[in-house]
Write an enzyme that holds these catalytic residues in place. Structure first.
Site, PDB file in Angstrom:
ATOM      1  N   HIS A   1      57.466 134.521  44.181  1.00  0.00           N
ATOM      2  CA  HIS A   1      56.622 135.710  44.038  1.00  0.00           C
ATOM      3  C   HIS A   1      55.904 136.011  45.365  1.00  0.00           C
ATOM      4  O   HIS A   1      55.953 137.131  45.882  1.00  0.00           O
ATOM      5  CB  HIS A   1      55.610 135.457  42.903  1.00  0.00           C
ATOM      6  CG  HIS A   1      54.725 136.625  42.586  1.00  0.00           C
ATOM      7  ND1 HIS A   1      54.888 137.398  41.468  1.00  0.00           N
ATOM      8  CD2 HIS A   1      53.663 137.156  43.243  1.00  0.00           C
ATOM      9  CE1 HIS A   1      53.969 138.347  41.448  1.00  0.00           C
ATOM     10  NE2 HIS A   1      53.207 138.211  42.526  1.00  0.00           N
ATOM     11  N   GLU A   2      55.298 134.985  45.935  1.00  0.00           N
ATOM     12  CA  GLU A   2      54.561 135.201  47.191  1.00  0.00           C
ATOM     13  C   GLU A   2      55.519 135.524  48.342  1.00  0.00           C
ATOM     14  O   GLU A   2      55.222 136.375  49.183  1.00  0.00           O
ATOM     15  CB  GLU A   2      53.708 133.974  47.540  1.00  0.00           C
ATOM     16  CG  GLU A   2      52.631 133.626  46.516  1.00  0.00           C
ATOM     17  CD  GLU A   2      51.713 134.784  46.154  1.00  0.00           C
ATOM     18  OE1 GLU A   2      51.460 135.643  47.030  1.00  0.00           O
ATOM     19  OE2 GLU A   2      51.271 134.853  44.996  1.00  0.00           O
TER      20      GLU A   2
ATOM     21  N   HIS B   1      56.257 139.193  48.306  1.00  0.00           N
ATOM     22  CA  HIS B   1      55.220 140.009  48.966  1.00  0.00           C
ATOM     23  C   HIS B   1      55.381 139.922  50.482  1.00  0.00           C
ATOM     24  O   HIS B   1      55.320 140.923  51.193  1.00  0.00           O
ATOM     25  CB  HIS B   1      53.815 139.459  48.652  1.00  0.00           C
ATOM     26  CG  HIS B   1      53.330 139.731  47.260  1.00  0.00           C
ATOM     27  ND1 HIS B   1      53.279 140.984  46.738  1.00  0.00           N
ATOM     28  CD2 HIS B   1      52.813 138.897  46.306  1.00  0.00           C
ATOM     29  CE1 HIS B   1      52.757 140.916  45.495  1.00  0.00           C
ATOM     30  NE2 HIS B   1      52.487 139.662  45.214  1.00  0.00           N
TER      31      HIS B   1
END
Ligand code: ADP
Length: 617
Positions: A427-428, A431
């Site tokens: 997820h990170e 980003h």
């Protein structure tokens, strides 16, 4: 600033002790007065004289009011008679000279005083206790007796006066207020040429930008007393209280003129009034009216200037802003890079710091922070230093403090399972790669899967420089990088396996930005472009109202436009991640191994990242 609580004369504990002691004294007094007559039998004076003459009585103790009788053979008196003071005992017929007569000047020392106590002191004590209880109820609970008084605090005589020197940056505001200082210092200079001195100055700016501090500094520079009160303090439970507090505050200030009144959060009382449905009787409205009446009532030469602070000048009632009231306005913005450095310098001034502390770099990283945030960072750094028992603040303390203030404290203990950690890492990384690739996004500063504050992990972007304006391209890139987290989850785990990871904050934040773009910045598409849609915020019947100034049909189009922007952002994010899947994997591995990856290493990992045509605008 936390106001100092005025000291009460007697503390609660002392009061309790006094109360207990008094109860004992009263009890003892009552006991003694009543015990005085306890064992003596009442008789008549004629019976006493008759028995004395016949030798049945050995001693008579005479006091002012009575005669106590000791019978022959007894040691103590057993009877008493009320004394007849019209003549001596002999005159009343006492002939037996063997009877011992004892005269006491009064009812007998202690007993007399106890009698007096019974009559006077006890009621006095009871009244005292009642007063004390009343005062304590007033002090702690309802404050019933001081309702109408303002809670304004006077800072005029404090030793630690603030002056403009203590305020870093904010040069424009200081310059504007220099004039107010001059009015307060030399009113004659202005009245000589017929100039009217302003009555009210509105300080407008986001929270923590030093509005309170500046108001204090104006008082400090002009060396006049400073009365401070917060708008919300005017409004209490009972109608009419606010207005009477306003009267009290202004009369205090006028007595101390020249003086400054500082009203913080003026919007708490000064919001636009509703369209009449409140009937004009609502408490807030009365308070506001009283402020206006007081300001209009200032006579020339009275020299009280009201400074009021708000972060929402747009919601203020226009009546407040009319000439003769708050007709001057000083804008106080968030500090720019140079000002941030100056503010950090001010707050580091009296703190021991190691040579490696890089204030310039910190100022660069803290775009968007207010003076209060910066003061908070410096203080956190000092706390960190003290907690590791060191003497000097190091750069590591400063960076730790900055990260704690900016994104919340690190949660050392992870509650995440291995699978959750992996999901967070993807997820990170999502980003990070989207932010890295899109041309207008800010730089990736750090990625971590250590929980901070509420977040499971954090990808942190920091702008290279302060920018006053942002392009529509920047907004769209920011939207896409926010959607990057969920996009990564979709690509790795499949669209049907998305998690709540993004739901809470990411999607909400993206929706907020998209709505802001369409409604307030004219960044919608088609014929929504260059239009803004506002709501009229007001107060009615004590509640906030938001009246839409556009039709329902337009509202629907705005919703559609917001959804379109979010979809576009999500699609762009997916395209970038698909094109750079290998790099996302690489960062994920590194995150699982190290938990936190810094800017340099991220640049290294992302070398050769592609910006696919499908993601271009
Ligand atoms: P506001 O009233 O705008 O919310 P305050 O005046 O209460 O802000 O500011 C809070 C704190 O932030 C101040 O006590 C001070 O420590 C710090 N601060 C804010 N602006 C500045 C500045 N320009 N220079 C130095 N310190 C500042």
């Amino acid at each position: 600033m936390q106001p100092k609580q005025p000291k009460r004369g007697v503390s609660n504990r002392t009061r309790t002790i006094i109360f207990i002691v008094l109860t004992f004294v009263i009890g003892a007094a009552l006991l003694l007065t009543s015990s005085n007559n306890q064992n003596l039998e009442k008789t008549t004076i004629s019976s006493v004289i008759q028995r004395a003459n016949s030798g049945e009585i050995s001693k008579l103790s005479v006091t002012n009011e009575r005669i106590e009788v000791t019978k022959t053979g007894d040691e103590d008196p057993t009877e008493y008679a009320i004394r007849d003071t019209s003549g001596s005992l002999q005159e009343q017929g006492l002939t037996n000279a063997d009877v011992e007569l004892e005269f006491e000047s009064s009812q007998g020392g202690a007993a007399f005083w106890i009698g007096v106590a019974g009559q006077f002191i006890v009621p006095l004590i009871i009244i005292g206790v009642i007063i004390m209880m009343f005062r304590s109820a007033q002090g702690q609970g309802s404050q019933a007796m001081s309702f109408g008084k303002s809670k304004a605090r006077l800072y005029g005589n404090e030793k630690d006066t603030v002056t403009f020197k203590d305020i870093a940056g904010n040069d424009n505001a200081k310059e504007d207020l220099e004039e107010v200082v001059d009015f307060l210092k030399n009113p004659k200079k202005f009245s000589a040429v017929g100039a009217k001195i302003p009555k009210g100055v509105l300080l407008v700016g986001p929270p923590g930008t030093g509005k309170t501090m500046i108001a204090r500094a104006v008082a400090g520079e002009a060396k006049v007393p400073y009365f401070s009160i917060s708008g919300s303090e005017f409004v209490e439970m009972f109608v009419g209280v606010g207005a009477s507090r306003v009267r009290d505050l202004f009369s205090k200030a006028k007595k101390n003129a020249p003086a400054i009144i500082f009203v913080d959060e003026i919007d708490a009382v000064g919001r636009k009034r509703g369209s009449g449905m409140g009937g004009g009787h609502d408490e807030r409205e009365q308070t506001l009216n009283q402020i206006l009446v007081e300001m209009d009532g200032f006579e020339q030469g009275q020299n009280v200037i009201v400074l009021a602070a708000t972060n929402r000048a747009d919601v203020l009632d226009p009546a407040l802003l009319r000439p003769g009231r708050f007709d001057r306005r000083v804008n106080i913005g968030l500090p720019d890079r140079g000002d941030r450095e100056a503010i950090l310098d001010v707050h580091f001034k009296n703190k021991p710091k190691a040579k490696d502390v890089d204030i310039k770099a910190l100022a660069g990283k803290t775009a968007g922070s207010s003076g209060a945030d910066l003061a908070n960072i410096v203080n956190e750094a000092a706390i960190k230093t003290a907690r590791r028992n060191a003497k000097k603040i190091t750069n590591k303390d400063v960076i730790g403090a900055f990260e704690k203030v900016a994104i919340g404290p690190e949660r050392k203990k992870s509650m995440m399972s291995e699978e959750e950690k992996e999901l967070t890492a993807y997820h990170e990384a999502g980003h990070a790669i989207v932010g890295h690739v899109l041309p207008e996004s800010d730089m990736v500063h750090k990625v971590t899967i250590v929980s901070r504050g509420h977040a499971g992990g954090v990808t942190w972007f920091i702008p290279e420089r302060d920018e006053a304006y942002h392009t529509i391209g920047w907004y769209k890139d920011v939207l896409a990088r926010i959607m990057g987290g969920r996009a990564a989850e979709k690509i790795i785990y499949g669209a049907e396996n998305i998690t709540t990871g993004a739901g809470g904050s990411d999607l909400q934040k993206a929706a907020e930005i998209a709505r802001d773009m369409v409604m307030n910045m004219g960044m919608g598409s088609g014929d929504l472009r260059d239009l803004v849609f506002s709501t009229d915020d007001g107060m009615m019947l004590g509640r906030m109202t938001h009246e839409k100034l556009y039709s329902e049909e337009t509202a629907n189009r705005i919703d559609t436009e917001v959804a379109k922007l979010m979809k576009e952002a999500a699609d762009r994010a997916e395209e970038v991640i698909k094109a750079n899947k290998a790099l996302v994997e690489k960062l994920k591995v590194q995150l699982l191994a190290k938990e936190t990856v810094e800017a340099d290493e991220i640049l290294e990992i992302f070398k050769g990242a592609k910006y696919p045509a499908s993601a271009k605008l």
